[in-house]
Every structure is written in structure tokens, then in C-alpha cells.
Enzyme design. Structure first.
Site, PDB file in Angstrom:
ATOM      1  N   CYS A  16     -68.933 -35.930 -51.171  1.00  0.00           N
ATOM      2  CA  CYS A  16     -68.941 -35.358 -49.493  1.00  0.00           C
ATOM      3  C   CYS A  16     -70.354 -36.323 -49.197  1.00  0.00           C
ATOM      4  O   CYS A  16     -71.527 -35.988 -49.133  1.00  0.00           O
ATOM      5  CB  CYS A  16     -69.203 -34.130 -49.183  1.00  0.00           C
ATOM      6  SG  CYS A  16     -69.537 -33.647 -47.402  1.00  0.00           S
TER       7      CYS A  16
ATOM      8  N   CYS B 269     -71.156 -36.501 -45.799  1.00  0.00           N
ATOM      9  CA  CYS B 269     -71.030 -36.069 -44.925  1.00  0.00           C
ATOM     10  C   CYS B 269     -72.963 -35.337 -45.020  1.00  0.00           C
ATOM     11  O   CYS B 269     -73.011 -34.057 -43.959  1.00  0.00           O
ATOM     12  CB  CYS B 269     -70.248 -35.681 -43.851  1.00  0.00           C
ATOM     13  SG  CYS B 269     -69.196 -36.601 -43.863  1.00  0.00           S
TER      14      CYS B 269
ATOM     15  N   CYS C 119     -64.633 -33.998 -53.740  1.00  0.00           N
ATOM     16  CA  CYS C 119     -63.997 -34.012 -52.634  1.00  0.00           C
ATOM     17  C   CYS C 119     -62.683 -33.514 -52.850  1.00  0.00           C
ATOM     18  O   CYS C 119     -61.882 -34.657 -54.015  1.00  0.00           O
ATOM     19  CB  CYS C 119     -63.830 -35.072 -51.144  1.00  0.00           C
ATOM     20  SG  CYS C 119     -62.293 -35.182 -50.396  1.00  0.00           S
TER      21      CYS C 119
ATOM     22  N   CYS D 270     -63.678 -30.055 -51.339  1.00  0.00           N
ATOM     23  CA  CYS D 270     -65.087 -29.592 -51.748  1.00  0.00           C
ATOM     24  C   CYS D 270     -64.060 -27.982 -52.280  1.00  0.00           C
ATOM     25  O   CYS D 270     -63.173 -27.628 -51.599  1.00  0.00           O
ATOM     26  CB  CYS D 270     -66.082 -29.695 -50.445  1.00  0.00           C
ATOM     27  SG  CYS D 270     -65.622 -28.747 -49.033  1.00  0.00           S
TER      28      CYS D 270
ATOM     29  N   CYS E 168     -63.498 -28.286 -43.500  1.00  0.00           N
ATOM     30  CA  CYS E 168     -64.348 -29.389 -43.903  1.00  0.00           C
ATOM     31  C   CYS E 168     -65.474 -29.924 -43.051  1.00  0.00           C
ATOM     32  O   CYS E 168     -64.886 -30.239 -42.023  1.00  0.00           O
ATOM     33  CB  CYS E 168     -63.312 -30.869 -44.042  1.00  0.00           C
ATOM     34  SG  CYS E 168     -63.912 -31.796 -44.179  1.00  0.00           S
TER      35      CYS E 168
END
Length: 133
Positions: free
Chosen positions: A71, A73, A90, A92, A101
Site C-alpha cells: 500500500c 498510502c 494490495c 490489504c 481501502c
């Protein structure tokens, strides 16, 4: 949260390794994966396509650098350890278990930022990617 501030919150990729974007091979792989997964799970991409493009680029970059689509982010103290733990790869665990998400790549239809599309063109992603580098 306004869509402009939403996009600004995804500037993580601009601050991380601007000198090297993802390979075309992994960008295409993550593009295919994202569209297939959205359709399979009944989720939708963000109404702002640049958010979708930046997240797909981030997944591809992590696949290049780490061997897995970690991920993009989240902040990690040790990305390699996180890849081996698999929780944030991902899709996740929160996405698989609850359709949550963190990156806003896969949004349920009731999410205020969800668009109506489960597809994005590779050209759209590349145009955003080029503006990042």
C-alpha cells in the site's frame, strides 16, 4: 473533505523518489489488477481519476522496488518487513475483510468519493505519472 484537498493528500508520490517512476511493465500489471479487482468486488474508483492514477503508480513503484504492491498510502518504518508481513500488500487485509481501502482506490458505491467507473485508461495513468516526474 473537498476533492481538491483529497488530491492534495495523495502527494505522497511526489515527495518520494521523484527521480524514478514505476516501470511500464509493473504499471500495466497494477492497472490490469486494479480494474479486475474493482469489478470482482463491486467497488469503484474515485470520482477524481488522478487519485486512482497516483495510487496505481504507487503500487507499481512498490512492486518494482519491493517485489510486492505494498500500500503506497501509508508510512512504514521498514517496508521490506511490511511486505513479508503481507497485511498491507494490495489488496490489504482491511480491503479483503471489510472493503475498506485506505488509499481510496477501491470504494464502495455508498462512499461519497466513489465514482461510477471501474476502469481507467493506461493513457490517463501515464499522463498523471508524467506530471509527477
Amino acid at each position: 473533505m473537498q476533492k481538491t484537498s483529497l488530491f492534495q493528500s495523495f502527494n505522497f508520490m511526489q515527495s518520494a523518489n521523484n527521480d524514478k517512476l514505476s516501470s511500464d511493465h509493473n504499471l500495466e500489471a497494477m492497472w490490469h489488477f486494479s480494474q479486475t479487482y474493482a469489478k470482482r468486488t463491486g467497488t469503484y474508483f474515485c470520482a477524481e481519476p488522478s487519485v486512482t492514477a497516483v495510487v496505481i503508480e504507487g503500487l507499481a513503484k512498490h512492486k518494482d522496488d519491493l517485489g510486492s504492491p505494498l500500500c503506497p498510502c501509508r508510512h512504514y518504518e521498514d517496508k521490506k518487513a511490511e511486505v513479508h508481513a503481507t497485511f498491507w500488500n494490495c489488496p490489504c487485509v482491511p480491503m479483503r475483510e471489510r472493503k475498506e481501502c485506505h488509499c481510496m482506490l477501491f470504494l464502495t458505491p455508498d462512499n461519497e468519493f466513489a465514482g461510477e467507473k471501474q476502469e481507467i485508461t493506461l493513457e490517463e495513468i501515464k499522463a498523471v505519472r508524467e506530471s509527477m516526474g
